[in-house]
Write a protein that holds these residues in place. Structure first.
Motif, PDB file in Angstrom:
ATOM      1  N   ASP A  20       0.884  -1.170   0.000  1.00  0.00           N
ATOM      2  CA  ASP A  20       0.000   0.000   0.000  1.00  0.00           C
ATOM      3  C   ASP A  20       0.913   1.209   0.000  1.00  0.00           C
ATOM      4  OD1 ASP A  20      -1.922   1.978   0.413  1.00  0.00           O
ATOM      5  OD2 ASP A  20      -3.009   0.818   1.928  1.00  0.00           O
ATOM      6  N   ILE A  21       0.850   2.011  -1.059  1.00  0.00           N
ATOM      7  CA  ILE A  21       1.828   3.055  -1.304  1.00  0.00           C
ATOM      8  C   ILE A  21       1.117   4.369  -1.647  1.00  0.00           C
ATOM      9  CG2 ILE A  21       2.023   2.357  -3.725  1.00  0.00           C
ATOM     10  CD1 ILE A  21       4.990   2.986  -3.633  1.00  0.00           C
ATOM     11  N   ILE A  22       1.662   5.476  -1.138  1.00  0.00           N
ATOM     12  CA  ILE A  22       1.155   6.809  -1.482  1.00  0.00           C
ATOM     13  C   ILE A  22       2.217   7.503  -2.330  1.00  0.00           C
ATOM     14  CG2 ILE A  22       0.335   9.050  -0.648  1.00  0.00           C
ATOM     15  CD1 ILE A  22      -0.273   7.730   2.063  1.00  0.00           C
ATOM     16  N   LEU A  23       1.882   7.803  -3.586  1.00  0.00           N
ATOM     17  CA  LEU A  23       2.804   8.525  -4.459  1.00  0.00           C
ATOM     18  C   LEU A  23       2.810   9.998  -4.061  1.00  0.00           C
ATOM     19  CD1 LEU A  23       1.761   7.041  -7.925  1.00  0.00           C
ATOM     20  CD2 LEU A  23       3.555   6.242  -6.375  1.00  0.00           C
ATOM     21  N   VAL A  24       4.013  10.567  -3.883  1.00  0.00           N
ATOM     22  CA  VAL A  24       4.086  11.955  -3.420  1.00  0.00           C
ATOM     23  C   VAL A  24       4.937  12.848  -4.322  1.00  0.00           C
ATOM     24  CG1 VAL A  24       3.657  11.316  -1.010  1.00  0.00           C
ATOM     25  CG2 VAL A  24       6.014  11.512  -1.821  1.00  0.00           C
ATOM     26  N   ASP A  93      -5.701  -3.647  -6.593  1.00  0.00           N
ATOM     27  CA  ASP A  93      -5.996  -5.029  -6.944  1.00  0.00           C
ATOM     28  C   ASP A  93      -5.837  -5.840  -5.666  1.00  0.00           C
ATOM     29  OD1 ASP A  93      -3.244  -5.749  -6.678  1.00  0.00           O
ATOM     30  OD2 ASP A  93      -2.880  -5.519  -8.825  1.00  0.00           O
ATOM     31  N   GLN A  94      -5.707  -7.154  -5.800  1.00  0.00           N
ATOM     32  CA  GLN A  94      -5.668  -8.006  -4.606  1.00  0.00           C
ATOM     33  C   GLN A  94      -4.536  -7.666  -3.644  1.00  0.00           C
ATOM     34  OE1 GLN A  94      -5.605 -12.127  -5.703  1.00  0.00           O
ATOM     35  NE2 GLN A  94      -7.348 -12.598  -4.417  1.00  0.00           N
ATOM     36  N   LEU A  95      -3.349  -7.394  -4.161  1.00  0.00           N
ATOM     37  CA  LEU A  95      -2.189  -7.145  -3.311  1.00  0.00           C
ATOM     38  C   LEU A  95      -1.673  -5.707  -3.345  1.00  0.00           C
ATOM     39  CD1 LEU A  95      -0.096 -10.369  -4.055  1.00  0.00           C
ATOM     40  CD2 LEU A  95      -1.330  -9.826  -1.943  1.00  0.00           C
ATOM     41  N   LEU A  96      -2.053  -4.949  -4.346  1.00  0.00           N
ATOM     42  CA  LEU A  96      -1.471  -3.625  -4.542  1.00  0.00           C
ATOM     43  C   LEU A  96      -2.511  -2.521  -4.420  1.00  0.00           C
ATOM     44  CD1 LEU A  96       0.920  -1.795  -5.390  1.00  0.00           C
ATOM     45  CD2 LEU A  96       0.287  -2.265  -7.777  1.00  0.00           C
ATOM     46  N   THR A  97      -2.192  -1.533  -3.580  1.00  0.00           N
ATOM     47  CA  THR A  97      -3.005  -0.325  -3.475  1.00  0.00           C
ATOM     48  C   THR A  97      -2.082   0.862  -3.712  1.00  0.00           C
ATOM     49  OG1 THR A  97      -4.450  -1.368  -1.840  1.00  0.00           O
ATOM     50  CG2 THR A  97      -4.546   1.042  -2.003  1.00  0.00           C
ATOM     51  N   ILE A  98      -2.449   1.696  -4.686  1.00  0.00           N
ATOM     52  CA  ILE A  98      -1.691   2.914  -4.971  1.00  0.00           C
ATOM     53  C   ILE A  98      -2.603   4.094  -4.671  1.00  0.00           C
ATOM     54  CG2 ILE A  98      -0.484   4.271  -6.717  1.00  0.00           C
ATOM     55  CD1 ILE A  98       0.052   1.642  -8.227  1.00  0.00           C
ATOM     56  N   ARG A  99      -2.073   5.026  -3.900  1.00  0.00           N
ATOM     57  CA  ARG A  99      -2.817   6.214  -3.500  1.00  0.00           C
ATOM     58  C   ARG A  99      -2.051   7.461  -3.898  1.00  0.00           C
ATOM     59  NH1 ARG A  99      -6.043   4.499   1.107  1.00  0.00           N
ATOM     60  NH2 ARG A  99      -5.438   2.380   1.644  1.00  0.00           N
ATOM     61  N   VAL A 100      -2.746   8.568  -3.899  1.00  0.00           N
ATOM     62  CA  VAL A 100      -2.117   9.888  -4.005  1.00  0.00           C
ATOM     63  C   VAL A 100      -2.681  10.750  -2.887  1.00  0.00           C
ATOM     64  CG1 VAL A 100      -1.655   9.777  -6.488  1.00  0.00           C
ATOM     65  CG2 VAL A 100      -3.805  10.769  -5.682  1.00  0.00           C
ATOM     66  N   LEU A 101      -1.930  11.764  -2.533  1.00  0.00           N
ATOM     67  CA  LEU A 101      -2.377  12.715  -1.522  1.00  0.00           C
ATOM     68  C   LEU A 101      -3.564  13.510  -2.056  1.00  0.00           C
ATOM     69  CD1 LEU A 101       1.143  14.107  -0.531  1.00  0.00           C
ATOM     70  CD2 LEU A 101      -0.289  12.585   0.858  1.00  0.00           C
ATOM     71  N   SER A 102      -4.344  14.089  -1.157  1.00  0.00           N
ATOM     72  CA  SER A 102      -5.360  15.040  -1.617  1.00  0.00           C
ATOM     73  C   SER A 102      -4.612  16.152  -2.350  1.00  0.00           C
ATOM     74  CB  SER A 102      -6.131  15.614  -0.429  1.00  0.00           C
ATOM     75  OG  SER A 102      -5.318  16.535   0.285  1.00  0.00           O
ATOM     76  N   PRO A 103      -5.255  16.847  -3.269  1.00  0.00           N
ATOM     77  CA  PRO A 103      -4.550  17.924  -3.974  1.00  0.00           C
ATOM     78  C   PRO A 103      -3.950  18.963  -3.024  1.00  0.00           C
ATOM     79  CG  PRO A 103      -6.635  17.458  -5.057  1.00  0.00           C
ATOM     80  CD  PRO A 103      -6.607  16.657  -3.790  1.00  0.00           C
ATOM     81  N   GLU A 104      -4.665  19.307  -1.978  1.00  0.00           N
ATOM     82  CA  GLU A 104      -4.170  20.294  -1.013  1.00  0.00           C
ATOM     83  C   GLU A 104      -2.931  19.781  -0.277  1.00  0.00           C
ATOM     84  OE1 GLU A 104      -8.437  20.867  -1.889  1.00  0.00           O
ATOM     85  OE2 GLU A 104      -7.326  19.144  -1.149  1.00  0.00           O
ATOM     86  N   ASP A 105      -2.961  18.521   0.132  1.00  0.00           N
ATOM     87  CA  ASP A 105      -1.802  17.940   0.823  1.00  0.00           C
ATOM     88  C   ASP A 105      -0.610  17.817  -0.126  1.00  0.00           C
ATOM     89  OD1 ASP A 105      -2.890  17.590   3.433  1.00  0.00           O
ATOM     90  OD2 ASP A 105      -3.926  15.776   2.778  1.00  0.00           O
ATOM     91  N   TYR A 106      -0.879  17.493  -1.391  1.00  0.00           N
ATOM     92  CA  TYR A 106       0.198  17.412  -2.381  1.00  0.00           C
ATOM     93  C   TYR A 106       0.872  18.777  -2.538  1.00  0.00           C
ATOM     94  CZ  TYR A 106       2.723  16.327  -6.686  1.00  0.00           C
ATOM     95  OH  TYR A 106       3.712  16.152  -7.632  1.00  0.00           O
TER      96      TYR A 106
END
Length: 179
Positions: A20-24, A93-106
């Motif tokens: 589970d990853i947040i792209l920044v 998907d089953q094993l992978l979650t990709i997230r991004v910050l809210s626009p304001e947090d980015y």
């Protein structure tokens, strides 16, 4: 961007471990409807997964990365509390979650570093996502209160001022109402 998602998918398939990853960084730009600029690395916070194993895997595949379990630690200027909860899922998907910050947090994330490219990225996201000045101001004040007292705050205030002035100029010159 597709190459990165493919690499992350390959990683979870090969390891059998969830990620589970947040792209920044710049890799997140397309998810804000901003054209991906040239970048050679992946900047991300790992919510779940083995950072060292992922770092080694990406490096072996020719992709540099800067990974952390707490991106707030990348600067004296704190990320606003609750940024993880405000992040949004852009791939799952089953094993992978990709997230991004809210626009304001980015935007706050980019302004913490404050290079010319970071300010440009923040402006592009603010315009594309129609970020409201009031919402950003609330987060900016929150960051000032939550950060340790340090001279870096003076610089952050100045970077924020440069960002808002340039954003205002661009929005005004495009004959749009200021968000």
């Amino acid at each position: 961007m597709e190459r990165v998602i493919d690499l992350l998918r390959q990683f979870v398939v090969e390891t059998g471990k969830p990620l589970d990853i947040i792209l920044v960084g710049a890799m997140a730009l397309p998810f804000y409807h901003v054209k991906l600029r040239f970048t050679q690395d992946l900047d991300a916070e790992i919510k779940q997964g083995d950072i060292e194993e992922l770092y080694s895997y990406l490096k072996a595949k020719g992709l540099e990365s800067d990974l952390s379990e707490n991106i707030s630690g990348w600067s004296v200027i704190s990320m606003p509390s609750g940024y993880r909860e405000r992040s949004r899922v852009v791939y799952k998907d089953q094993l992978l979650t990709i997230r991004v910050l809210s626009p304001e947090d980015y935007i706050i994330m980019k302004l913490r570093r404050g290079t010319a490219q970071d300010i440009e990225d923040a402006i592009e996201v603010a315009i594309a996502q129609k970020v409201k000045k009031e919402d950003l101001e609330v987060l900016f004040e929150k960051v000032l209160k939550e950060s340790i007292k340090d001279t870096a705050l003076f610089n952050f205030r100045r970077i924020y001022q440069v960002f808002t002035e340039e954003l205002g100029r661009r929005v005004y010159n495009q004959n749009r109402p200021m968000p």
